[in-house]
Design an enzyme around this catalytic site. Structure first.
Site, short mmCIF file in Angstrom:
data_model
loop_
_atom_site.label_atom_id
_atom_site.label_comp_id
_atom_site.label_asym_id
_atom_site.label_seq_id
_atom_site.Cartn_x
_atom_site.Cartn_y
_atom_site.Cartn_z
CE LYS A 18 0.00 2.86 -6.69
NZ LYS A 18 0.68 2.37 -5.47
CB SER A 19 -4.03 -2.81 -5.33
OG SER A 19 -3.85 -1.66 -4.53
CB SER A 162 -3.32 -5.88 4.19
OG SER A 162 -3.21 -4.96 3.11
CD GLN A 163 1.76 -2.41 1.16
OE1 GLN A 163 2.79 -2.14 1.78
NE2 GLN A 163 1.23 -1.58 0.28
CB SER A 189 -5.99 -2.82 4.57
OG SER A 189 -5.76 -1.47 4.86
CG ASP A 290 -3.95 4.00 -0.39
OD1 ASP A 290 -3.19 4.39 0.51
OD2 ASP A 290 -3.67 3.04 -1.13
CE LYS A 317 -1.31 3.98 3.95
NZ LYS A 317 -1.37 2.71 3.20
NE ARG A 321 -0.58 9.32 1.42
CZ ARG A 321 -0.73 8.28 0.63
NH1 ARG A 321 -1.65 7.36 0.92
NH2 ARG A 321 0.00 8.14 -0.46
CE LYS A 389 5.02 5.87 -3.71
NZ LYS A 389 4.15 4.69 -3.77
#
Length: 408
Positions: A18-19, A162-163, A189, A290, A317, A321, A389
């Site tokens: 997905k990344s 990091s996004q 990350s 994750d 998240k 979590r 998702k």
């Protein structure tokens, strides 16, 4: 739904990363010539990214799991643009800077916990570019923006996500003038940034870096690139842990030389498998948050004491979590202590049945499914549909492997 203990056996092809899918789709949408992306697994998050880059001017053709993408036009009408990100923080964060590489007014919407996910690292950058922004609004508005991102020297914290850094690395090369990003504090990350740089290099975008600084020349042009996207280690982690707990699954579609952060699951499983009962094993989850939920399942069933530390970011998240992992596993008979920035495990030999919640989180639901394979008794799960998702076909794959469950 109800789940019962079973032995998982058979073959499973892991969905594409997905990344990587997010990154390749975004980069391809900037290139004037066609890029062909094969093995794109459709999840709710990827659908959100595809729909938004279309609105920003990308031409996209789909043939099964193959996508042909190119830059068609720049949306330059005066009317504002409205983007729905569903629950995808990656989509939201990656596309905020990209959406304002040209002057325009945009609105980003999301649902569930997305409007609560942090965006504050962007605020000083938006202010420096004189972009007006508002983070509150009606219904599920996350943020509205009006203006144009400018090149310049920016500082951004490395310990939130990091996004934010990835988003700037995609957007700043498109602007007039050179830019510089300085990372404040530790960069967590880190592997996700390496993944971003890997994709940018393939599309012939130049980024120069020192230890904590990125130098980005302006006025760059994305060149087309075609590839088949490798399997996702964050999804494979569920089946890798299942194997470590005695199941027999042949996992297909993974790269053995992956740059994915969650590739770390292999070494972490090995550490747990070789741990001595009188040893206190300490694992660092800061670079691969994750996989912490499913890694926690393995730690909970490993004799002796184990700690997974530096995982405070799990609190922000899709759900908290850190808390959800401890609560679910304890309800299933594990011995887990939740700390502010870590989880502590005192290993048990098996789990027991109970009613548990997925907290509406795809990774919680999949962790519970794997837990059922080594659980004595019935698990009642409140919501398993949230897997859409990231892994819409999870329950079909789980059943094909012998997973024993009943919807209802």
């Amino acid at each position: 739904m109800k789940l019962w203990s079973t032995h998982l056996k058979g073959k499973v092809k892991i969905p594409s990363s997905k990344s990587y899918c997010h990154r390749y789709i975004i980069a391809a949408s900037f290139a004037k010539k066609e890029s062909v992306l094969d093995n794109v697994s459709m999840s709710d998050d990827i659908k959100s990214t595809l729909e938004i880059v279309k609105k920003l001017g990308a031409k996209i053709e789909q043939k099964n799991q193959t996508f042909i993408i190119q830059k068609k036009s720049i949306y330059d009408k005066k009317e504002p643009l409205y983007f729905f990100c569903s629950e995808s923080a990656s989509t939201l964060r990656f596309l905020i800077p990209i959406s304002i590489t040209n002057p325009r007014k945009v609105f980003f919407y999301g649902k569930h916990n997305l409007p609560k996910r942090p965006l504050s690292p962007f605020f000083p950058i938006l202010e420096a570019s004189h972009v007006s922004f508002q983070t509150k609004g009606e219904k599920d508005l996350c943020i509205q923006l009006d203006g144009q991102l400018k090149s310049g020297k920016y500082e951004i914290a490395g310990n939130v996500s990091s996004q934010f850094i990835t988003a700037l690395l995609f957007a700043l090369p498109l602007l007039e003038g050179d830019s510089e990003i300085s990372i404040l504090g530790n960069l967590e990350s880190r592997a996700y940034i390496e993944m971003t740089l890997d994709v940018l290099e393939k599309f012939q975008i130049q980024i120069f870096r020192t230890k904590n600084t990125f130098y980005i020349p302006g006025n760059q042009i994305y060149q087309s690139y075609s590839t088949s996207i490798e399997g996702d280690y964050s999804q494979a982690a569920f089946f890798l842990v299942a194997n470590s707990l005695g199941n027999q699954i042949q996992i297909q579609g993974l790269s053995q030389e992956s740059k994915q952060a969650d590739y770390e699951i292999l070494s972490m499983i090995k550490k747990l498998e070789t741990k001595k009962e009188d040893e206190i094993l300490v694992l660092d989850g800061s670079q691969c948050p994750d996989i912490v939920p499913i890694l926690s399942l393995r730690a909970a069933l490993t004799p002796g004491k184990t700690m997974i530390q530096n995982i405070e970011r799990l609190k922000i998240k899709e759900c908290d979590r850190l808390h959800a992992t401890a609560e679910i596993l304890n309800q299933l008979g594990a011995k887990v202590i939740e700390h502010t920035t870590s989880l502590e495990f005192d290993g048990v030999s098996h789990l027991i049945g109970n009613s548990v919640s997925s907290f509406g989180d795809h990774r919680m639901a999949m962790m519970i499914a794997i837990a059922s394979s080594c659980c004595q008794g019935e698990i009642i799960l409140d919501d398993g549909n949230c897997v859409s998702k990231s892994y819409p076909n999870f329950w079909e794959d789980f059943k094909q492997l012998g997973g024993n469950y009943e919807l209802g």
